[in-house]
Design a protein around this motif. Sequence first.
Motif, mmCIF file in Angstrom:
data_model
loop_
_atom_site.group_PDB
_atom_site.id
_atom_site.type_symbol
_atom_site.label_atom_id
_atom_site.label_comp_id
_atom_site.label_asym_id
_atom_site.label_seq_id
_atom_site.Cartn_x
_atom_site.Cartn_y
_atom_site.Cartn_z
ATOM 1 N N ALA A 233 0.827 -1.208 0.000
ATOM 2 C CA ALA A 233 0.000 0.000 0.000
ATOM 3 C C ALA A 233 0.859 1.256 0.000
ATOM 4 O O ALA A 233 0.608 2.190 -0.772
ATOM 5 N N ALA A 234 1.877 1.294 0.855
ATOM 6 C CA ALA A 234 2.736 2.474 0.933
ATOM 7 C C ALA A 234 3.529 2.667 -0.355
ATOM 8 O O ALA A 234 3.711 3.801 -0.825
ATOM 9 N N THR A 249 -3.766 13.980 0.302
ATOM 10 C CA THR A 249 -3.744 12.839 1.215
ATOM 11 C C THR A 249 -4.796 11.814 0.826
ATOM 12 O O THR A 249 -4.548 10.604 0.856
ATOM 13 N N ASP A 250 -5.972 12.283 0.437
ATOM 14 C CA ASP A 250 -7.034 11.364 0.027
ATOM 15 C C ASP A 250 -6.643 10.566 -1.215
ATOM 16 O O ASP A 250 -6.966 9.372 -1.324
ATOM 17 N N ALA A 254 -6.273 6.533 -1.424
ATOM 18 C CA ALA A 254 -7.018 5.767 -2.415
ATOM 19 C C ALA A 254 -6.094 4.835 -3.195
ATOM 20 O O ALA A 254 -6.440 3.667 -3.455
ATOM 21 N N ALA A 255 -4.922 5.332 -3.581
ATOM 22 C CA ALA A 255 -3.958 4.500 -4.302
ATOM 23 C C ALA A 255 -3.472 3.349 -3.432
ATOM 24 O O ALA A 255 -3.322 2.213 -3.901
ATOM 25 N N SER A 257 -5.104 1.974 -0.911
ATOM 26 C CA SER A 257 -6.206 1.041 -0.713
ATOM 27 C C SER A 257 -6.408 0.146 -1.924
ATOM 28 O O SER A 257 -6.628 -1.073 -1.799
ATOM 29 N N GLU A 258 -6.316 0.725 -3.114
ATOM 30 C CA GLU A 258 -6.499 -0.049 -4.337
ATOM 31 C C GLU A 258 -5.417 -1.121 -4.483
ATOM 32 O O GLU A 258 -5.678 -2.214 -4.988
ATOM 33 N N ALA A 259 -4.218 -0.818 -4.030
ATOM 34 C CA ALA A 259 -3.092 -1.744 -4.190
ATOM 35 C C ALA A 259 -3.281 -3.029 -3.410
ATOM 36 O O ALA A 259 -2.698 -4.065 -3.764
ATOM 37 N N VAL A 260 -4.054 -2.997 -2.336
ATOM 38 C CA VAL A 260 -4.232 -4.194 -1.505
ATOM 39 C C VAL A 260 -5.658 -4.742 -1.599
ATOM 40 O O VAL A 260 -6.052 -5.584 -0.805
ATOM 41 N N ALA A 261 -6.390 -4.299 -2.608
ATOM 42 C CA ALA A 261 -7.792 -4.714 -2.724
ATOM 43 C C ALA A 261 -7.933 -6.184 -3.074
ATOM 44 O O ALA A 261 -8.892 -6.841 -2.664
#
Length: 301
Positions: A233-234, A249-250, A254-255, A257-261
């Motif tokens: 995620a990071a 920051t949002d 979002a990026a 969160s999407e990476a670990v979906a």
Amino acid sequence: MGNTKLTDFDRSVLARLRGKQLTAAELADRLTADVDADAVSERLLRMADNDLVRELGDDGTHGDADSDGTGRFALTESGRRVLQSPNTAAADEAIDLPPNVRQMLSNANVGVDCVETVRHAFTFLREWGKATVPELKAGVFPETSTGYRDADEWWDDCAHKVLAALPRVEPGDGRKSDPFWRYVGDSTADGTVDDDADTDGRAVLRGRGGGPQYANLTHVLVSQNVTTEQRLAAAAAFDILRRRGEATTDELRAAASEAVAETGGERPDDRWFRGELSELLADVPSVERRDANRWRFSGEW
């Protein structure tokens, strides 16, 4: 502090100390140049003044400040960092590649710029064990001089294909179940030096007076002991900031969160996304937090 300019001879000495604890006489025996132990000892003491090597005491710990250069020497974390920077012809020797990797690169149908950077990428991967694509771009591209426009062009036109073909490298599979690129070799089997098991070669840069100074994105993530999903995620959040130059920051959350979906692992909780993610990113070189909601990437790659 002494003269900080490194010669090719200095880099050769550092290369032979990698994973070893050697005296000046032992180093002189291993160098191809015709030098004696006194000349090596003089250079070792100069490099010790600059925190690139340290002289060890009889028990293997740090020796006295007024050492005379007759003991055993080992690389410091900053010394290891020097070996990551292929800025001179001697750095090619410092990057201690396995013979089969050298052969593969010499036969690769790519330009010199590509070969040099992939050498560095292989060493980076061997030092850290594994890395995502954003980590490889962040850890390798800024440290090299190439003709590529940016890290994305370097990866797409050069590093991806060539690095994936090298022995001892296991490519990742993008955003699927395992996006990590891994070093799966063995130093003895590869014909390289044995790493010192008691030394963390990954913590490659620390300041003498202050806290840790992180060398790159991977250094931050490993030092902070993040989970696999937090690391993914990071890295994704950093990569979107690098690509855009600026982000909110949002947008970074979002990026991330999407990476670990769809990884199948344990997703970080909301508290991590709201707080710890920003703390990690703020420690990465070239990342600037302008205020609570705005971020800037100051690198030129």
